[in-house]
Scaffold this active site. Structure first.
Site, PDB file in Angstrom:
ATOM      1  N   HIS A 152       3.054   6.796  -7.790  1.00 40.41           N
ATOM      2  CA  HIS A 152       2.867   6.930  -6.354  1.00 40.41           C
ATOM      3  C   HIS A 152       3.921   7.848  -5.745  1.00 40.41           C
ATOM      4  O   HIS A 152       4.910   8.191  -6.396  1.00 40.41           O
ATOM      5  CB  HIS A 152       2.939   5.561  -5.670  1.00 40.41           C
ATOM      6  CG  HIS A 152       1.677   4.758  -5.813  1.00 40.41           C
ATOM      7  ND1 HIS A 152       1.351   4.083  -6.977  1.00 40.41           N
ATOM      8  CD2 HIS A 152       0.657   4.530  -4.944  1.00 40.41           C
ATOM      9  CE1 HIS A 152       0.186   3.469  -6.820  1.00 40.41           C
ATOM     10  NE2 HIS A 152      -0.250   3.724  -5.601  1.00 40.41           N
ATOM     11  N   LYS A 156       6.774   5.018  -1.163  1.00 40.79           N
ATOM     12  CA  LYS A 156       6.144   3.704  -1.332  1.00 40.79           C
ATOM     13  C   LYS A 156       7.224   2.634  -1.448  1.00 40.79           C
ATOM     14  O   LYS A 156       8.203   2.796  -2.180  1.00 40.79           O
ATOM     15  CB  LYS A 156       5.238   3.693  -2.566  1.00 40.79           C
ATOM     16  CG  LYS A 156       4.446   2.401  -2.724  1.00 40.79           C
ATOM     17  CD  LYS A 156       3.391   2.537  -3.799  1.00 40.79           C
ATOM     18  CE  LYS A 156       2.656   1.232  -4.041  1.00 40.79           C
ATOM     19  NZ  LYS A 156       1.970   0.739  -2.819  1.00 40.79           N
TER      20      LYS A 156
END
Length: 262
Positions: A152, A156
């Protein structure tokens, strides 16, 4: 018209969701919510200057009678109280925020049952991600040695991702817990083997330029299988969010996973 509140509208996913709601002929943007907001109306933001939509900064301010569905893309710290508030006021939550603990989900399910309010917690709204999880569960019946790598963007907040955890849970339903790798192995750097979920290892990558990606690696005698899913843009999640919003008010309990509405 489904009247919608978007929580976390100041974030990238929230902003994308607001635009999806505005473009959908069956949806009405009734309100937005974000404690970080300075505005009182969304028309104070240049790109939404033609609208008249109230901005709420605390739960106590919200006019619940004007809302059918609560879409939540906030933070792991806020999502439980948000979802609880929505269900207690018979607003159907569609939750894309990850980080909810099992005991919190159990409490939310209880409230949804008591209020007979439909809701959805979706680890991922991408159709390809839902398919990846289903394919992985099927593969694990035949190849029980598995590791998960999720990748990600570097902003995040939680790790592993909700998608990776849900993938592991689905695999665990068809796979007996067992140790993978050399029983005598050691980590010269702590954490090198990743998080351990019932013998499966989950590895989290956080890098700029990434959005949301997952690989599930299976190994067997003389063979290997890799299932991979890539989300290159946040708009890829919006079709799943729209499906959830369209169908969730017909439900009377809290569902886990978009696949329950497809």
């Amino acid at each position: 018209m489904v009247k919608i509140l978007v929580a976390g509208f100041k974030g990238r996913m929230g902003n994308t969701t607001v635009k999806m709601v505005l473009e959908h002929t069956g949806f009405e943007l009734a309100a937005v919510f974000d404690p970080r907001a300075d505005e009182k109306n969304i028309n104070e933001i240049a790109e939404f200057s033609q609208l008249d939509v109230p901005v709420y900064r605390s739960l106590a301010e919200i006019d619940c009678h004007a809302i059918d569905v609560w879409i939540d893309f906030t933070s792991p710290k806020a999502v439980f109280s948000n979802a609880k508030f929505a269900l207690q006021h018979k607003i159907s939550p569609v939750i894309g925020t990850t980080g909810l603990q099992d005991d919190q989900v159990a409490e939310l399910k209880k409230i949804a049952s008591e209020t007979k309010t439909g809701g959805l917690i979706a680890p991922n709204f991408g159709i390809s991600a839902v398919l990846l999880m289903q394919f992985a569960q099927q593969a694990a019946k035949y190849l029980p040695d598995v590791e998960i790598i999720e990748m990600h963007h570097d902003n995040k907040l939680d790790a592993p991702s909700g998608t990776a955890i849900n993938t592991a849970k689905l695999i665990a339903e068809v796979r007996q817990e067992h140790y993978q790798g050399n029983p005598a192995e050691t980590e010269s750097l702590p954490g090198a083997r990743g998080a351990n979920y019932q013998g499966m290892r989950i590895h989290s990558v956080r890098l700029p330029g990434y959005v949301a990606h997952e690989q599930v690696l299976f190994g067997g005698p003389g063979e290997a299988l890799t299932i991979r899913q890539d989300s290159f843009d946040r708009s890829s999640f919006m079709s799943g969010v729209a499906v959830a919003v369209s169908k969730i008010t017909d439900q009377h309990k809290l569902l886990i996973g978009l696949e329950n509405l497809l």
